[in-house]
Motif scaffolding. Structure first.
Motif: not given
Length: 337
Positions: A287-310
């Motif tokens: 989920i931290s790859t550029p492709e997946f992050r772009d899908w989350l943010i720009n396609n799903q309007a979902i905010t990715p979790p902040v690292a380190p995300n334990t």
């Protein structure tokens, strides 16, 4: 010349040798690396729901990372509790997970008088998947008069219960977002619950309901297709995927509002630590790859979790949300027997 062992001693030595051989045979099976067979990610909501969309998008790269098939299995009903209960009672062997939400693992703890599981004690948090906001949408064909938040406020103030909003179920985030909005605006809106995303969206498209405070993951497709019109985002700041859609604070003359929930992967209680760490690492990498992050943010309007995300951070988030949403449920008056 050494003496041969007697019959009794020979039987003892043979038994010992068989026991050692048994341990040698069993050891590889006990130490087989995880995973060695398909992994299932259960969901609690129908196909097309935001959780289903996310799970299927994640399953393919996760399957490649783990080297085994990752199967998505939705067990719907009771606000996600049916799927949650199955995972809570599953063997903690790393082959059954749940794509849960703040609804299934925080809101439901306050909403349902009794649950067959404890949302904290009976689960192992593995990894957060992102924050999921809500967006207020209308059907522009059926409700051409509702072009802004101010239009909604004006229409709702004419007559109590004159404006309805659908939800994906009593106590779902789509219900509580509408309840919070109505409380803040001092409106008396008519809540119409459905069993999942298809029913609620279908009612909006048919004109049976006026509004839908939907999660962005499931709303973005109809928005892009022009089937629905987004009026406001239920967040404190605008979303990158919907840059022209104002916030409640901007458009409604109300205090800033944030009804975001989260998605996350959980397993049964007592999940082995190596499994938790491996699953957490692989999902975080994907989920931290550029492709997946772009899908989350720009396609799903979902905010990715902040690292380190334990897993520990996920547990803290869940505990805090159990308390937070209990207060929202109390204010809304929502209950499910």
């Amino acid at each position: 010349m050494p003496r041969r062992p007697g019959p009794m001693l020979r039987r003892t030595l043979l038994a010992a040798a068989a026991l050692v051989a048994g341990f040698a045979t069993a050891a590889p099976a006990q130490e087989a690396p995880w995973p060695s067979r398909p992994v299932t990610i259960m969901g609690g909501f129908p196909n097309g729901a935001g959780t289903d969309i996310y799970a299927r998008r994640l399953a393919d790269p996760l399957s490649r990372a783990l080297g085994v098939p990752v199967v998505v299995d939705n067990r719907t009903g009771a606000g996600g509790n049916i799927g949650s209960d199955l995972v809570a009672k599953a063997r903690p062997d790393g082959y059954t997970f749940y794509l849960g939400t703040a609804g299934t693992h925080a809101i439901n703890a306050a909403l349902y008088r009794t649950l067959p599981f404890d949302v904290i004690r009976d689960f192992t948090p593995v990894v957060l998947l992102g924050d999921v906001p809500n967006v207020l949408i209308v059907n522009p064909e059926k409700r051409p008069n509702l072009r802004s938040c101010q239009d909604v406020l004006a229409a709702a103030r004419v007559r109590p219960q004159a404006v309805s909003y659908g939800s994906t179920g009593n106590g779902a985030s789509t219900h509580l977002a509408g309840a919070q909005f109505a409380t803040a605006a001092r409106l008396d809106l008519l809540h119409v619950p459905f069993r999942g995303q298809p029913g609620a969206m279908g009612a909006l498209l048919s004109g049976d309901t006026d509004l839908f405070f939907n999660q962005t993951g499931a709303a973005m497709g109809p928005i892009r297709q022009g089937q629905v019109r987004p009026l406001v985002v239920m967040t404190r700041e605008r979303l990158a995927a919907l840059p022209d859609v104002p916030t409640v604070g901007e458009a409604c003359g109300l205090p800033p509002m944030d009804t975001s929930t989260w998605y996350g992967i959980l397993g049964p209680a007592n999940l082995p630590e190596p499994v938790v760490r491996r699953m957490n690492a692989e999902v975080n990498r994907i989920i931290s790859t550029p492709e997946f992050r772009d899908w989350l943010i720009n396609n799903q309007a979902i905010t990715p979790p902040v690292a380190p995300n334990t897993p520990e951070q996920f547990r803290d988030t869940q505990r805090a949300d159990v308390a937070r949403w209990a207060e929202v449920v109390r204010q809304s008056g929502a209950t499910v027997d």
